[in-house]
Design an enzyme around this catalytic site. Structure first.
Site, short mmCIF file in Angstrom:
data_model
loop_
_atom_site.label_atom_id
_atom_site.label_comp_id
_atom_site.label_asym_id
_atom_site.label_seq_id
_atom_site.Cartn_x
_atom_site.Cartn_y
_atom_site.Cartn_z
NE ARG A 15 -1.10 2.54 2.84
CZ ARG A 15 -0.54 3.66 3.26
NH1 ARG A 15 -0.50 4.74 2.48
NH2 ARG A 15 0.01 3.73 4.45
CG ASP A 16 3.22 4.37 3.01
OD1 ASP A 16 3.40 5.20 2.10
OD2 ASP A 16 3.36 4.65 4.21
CG HIS A 207 3.77 4.81 9.26
ND1 HIS A 207 2.92 3.95 8.59
CD2 HIS A 207 4.24 5.64 8.30
CE1 HIS A 207 2.87 4.27 7.31
NE2 HIS A 207 3.68 5.30 7.10
CG HIS A 209 7.52 7.75 5.32
ND1 HIS A 209 7.33 7.28 4.05
CD2 HIS A 209 6.34 7.56 5.97
CE1 HIS A 209 6.08 6.83 3.92
NE2 HIS A 209 5.46 6.99 5.07
CB CYS A 240 2.58 10.38 1.35
SG CYS A 240 0.90 11.02 1.29
CG ASN A 249 6.72 3.29 4.83
OD1 ASN A 249 6.20 3.29 3.73
ND2 ASN A 249 6.10 3.70 5.91
#
Ligand code: HMG
Ligand code: MG
Length: 302
Positions: A15-16, A207, A209, A240, A249
Site C-alpha cells: 500500500r504505502d 510508522h 519514513h 506519500c 518507509n
C-alpha cells in the site's frame, strides 16, 4: 535499558510502498508481493487502499488485489478507508482491519484527504461504527506527527489532540507517522508519548519514513519507550503522493536486522524477506532501498 522482547511489524509495502509509483503495477505483482511477505513470516500486511482512483490511481485495483491474495490464518490483512464510500467498497473484500487516516497538521489533512482535522473525524466516525458493527478492527493513522511539508514542525500537543479525537470515536489503535521522515529520536518519543496519553502501549505503533535517514534511530527511540508495533515497507518502497519529496518507509529488512541483532523476536525470516524485496525491486527496475538487503545480497553473490 529494557527493550520489548518481541516486535510485530506491519509491512505496508503493497500500500504505502506502491501508492506513489507512477507506472501501474499489475495486480498480479501486488498479489505475489503479499504472498512473498507472508511466506517470509509477516503476520500483518497493509494490502491496499479504497481511496479515490482520481487521487491515487495506483490503488484502483484494490478489489482485484484483495480477491487475489491467498489468505492465511493468523495473518491480518488491512486496507485504508478514508470515508464511508471507501468502507462500503472495502467491506466486500473482507479486510480484517480498516485504517482511517488523519493528520496532526491541518494543511496536510486538507492536501491529503481534502478536509480539516475536525471534518475528518466526523467522516471517520460512521466508518468506525460500521466497521465495529461488521466485526472489523479499526486502526487510525496520524500523519505528520513531528513535521509537515506545509506547516513545518508539529507540536506533540497536536498529536495528542488527534489521538484523543480518534479514541473518542472508537479507533482501537493508532500509528504515529513521521510522513516526511524529518523526525529525530527525542521528537519522535514526544509524539509517541502524546499518543500514549490516550492509547495503551499495545495500541500505539511507529510508522517512520526514512527521508532523512533517521528512521532506524527513531525505531530504537520508540523501542526505548516500550513501543513494540511498527510499520515498514519491504525494500524501503514508498512515499506519500501528498508529501512532496518524502521517500519510502524504513525498509522492513533493516528493521528486522536491527531487531534480530538486539535479540528481539519478530518471527520473520530475513532471507525470505530479502527475496520478497528483490522481487518487487526487480519489477520496478530499481535497486532496493534497504541497506541490509544490499549488504546481504552482495554477500550472497560473493
Ligand atoms: P473528495 O474529493 O473530497 O471526495 O476526496 P468527495 O466525497 O467530494 O468525492 C469526490 C469524488 O471521489 C467522487 O467521484 C466520489 O465518488 C469519489 P466523482 O463524482 O468525482 O466521479 N470518491 C471515492 N472513490 C473511491 N473511493 C473512495 C471515494 N471517496 C470519494 N473512498 C478523498 C476525498 C478522501 C476521497 C480523497 O481526498 C482521496 O481519495 N484521498 C486519497 C489520499 C491518499 O490515499 N493518500 C495516501 C494515503 S495516506 C498516507 O500515505 C499516509 C500514511 O502512510 C501515514 C503517513 O506516512 O503519514 C497512512
Ligand atoms: Mg506512510
Amino acid at each position: 535499558m529494557k527493550y520489548p522482547a518481541r516486535v510485530k511489524i506491519i509491512d505496508v509495502g503493497p500500500r504505502d510502498g506502491l501508492q506513489n509509483e507512477k507506472q501501474p503495477v499489475p495486480a498480479a505483482v501486488k498479489i505475489e508481493l503479499v504472498q512473498r511477505l507472508q511466506d517470509a513470516g509477516l503476520k500483518e500486511i497493509e494490502v491496499t487502499s479504497y481511496v479515490s482512483p482520481k487521487w491515487v490511481p495506483q490503488m484502483a485495483d484494490n478489489a482485484e488485489v484483495m480477491a487475489g491474495i491467498e489468505r492465511r490464518s493468523g495473518v491480518l490483512y488491512s486496507v485504508l478507508t478514508p470515508n464511508l464510500k471507501g468502507f462500503e467498497a472495502a467491506v466486500a473484500s473482507k479486510p480484517d482491519e480498516i485504517v482511517v487516516f488523519g493528520a496532526a497538521s491541518e494543511a496536510f489533512s486538507q492536501k491529503n484527504i481534502n478536509c480539516s482535522i475536525a471534518e475528518s473525524i466526523e467522516r471517520f466516525a460512521p466508518v468506525v461504527q460500521a466497521a465495529m458493527d461488521a466485526g472489523i478492527a479499526v486502526r487510525g493513522a496520524i500523519s505528520c506527527t513531528v513535521g509537515c511539508p506545509y506547516e513545518g514542525e508539529i507540536a506533540p500537543e497536536k498529536v495528542g489532540y488527534v489521538a484523543q479525537l480518534m479514541k473518542g470515536i472508537g479507533v482501537q489503535r493508532v500509528d504515529v507517522a513521521d510522513t516526511i521522515g524529518v523526525g529525530t529520536p527525542i521528537k519522535v518519543q514526544k509524539a509517541l508519548e502524546a499518543a500514549l496519553a490516550h492509547f495503551s502501549i499495545d495500541q500505539v505503533s511507529g510508522h517512520f519514513h526514512d527521508t532523512y535517514g533517521q528512521a532506524l534511530s527513531n525505531t530504537l527511540a520508540a523501542l526505548e519507550v516500550g513501543v513494540w508495533n511498527f510499520q515498514s515497507s519491504v525494500a524501503g518502497l514508498g512515499g506519500c503522493p501528498y508529501a512532496k519529496g518524502a521517500t519510502g518507509n524504513v525498509a522492513t529488512e533493516d528493521v528486522v536486522y536491527l531487531l534480530q541483532g538486539m535479540g528481539i523476536e519478530t518471527g520473520i525470516d530475513l532471507d525470505k524477506l530479502i527475496d520478497a524485496g528483490q522481487f518487487i525491486s526487480d519489477h520496478l527496475g530499481r535497486p532496493t532501498q534497504s541497506r541490509v538487503a544490499k549488504a546481504l545480497l552482495t554477500k550472497r553473490a560473493g
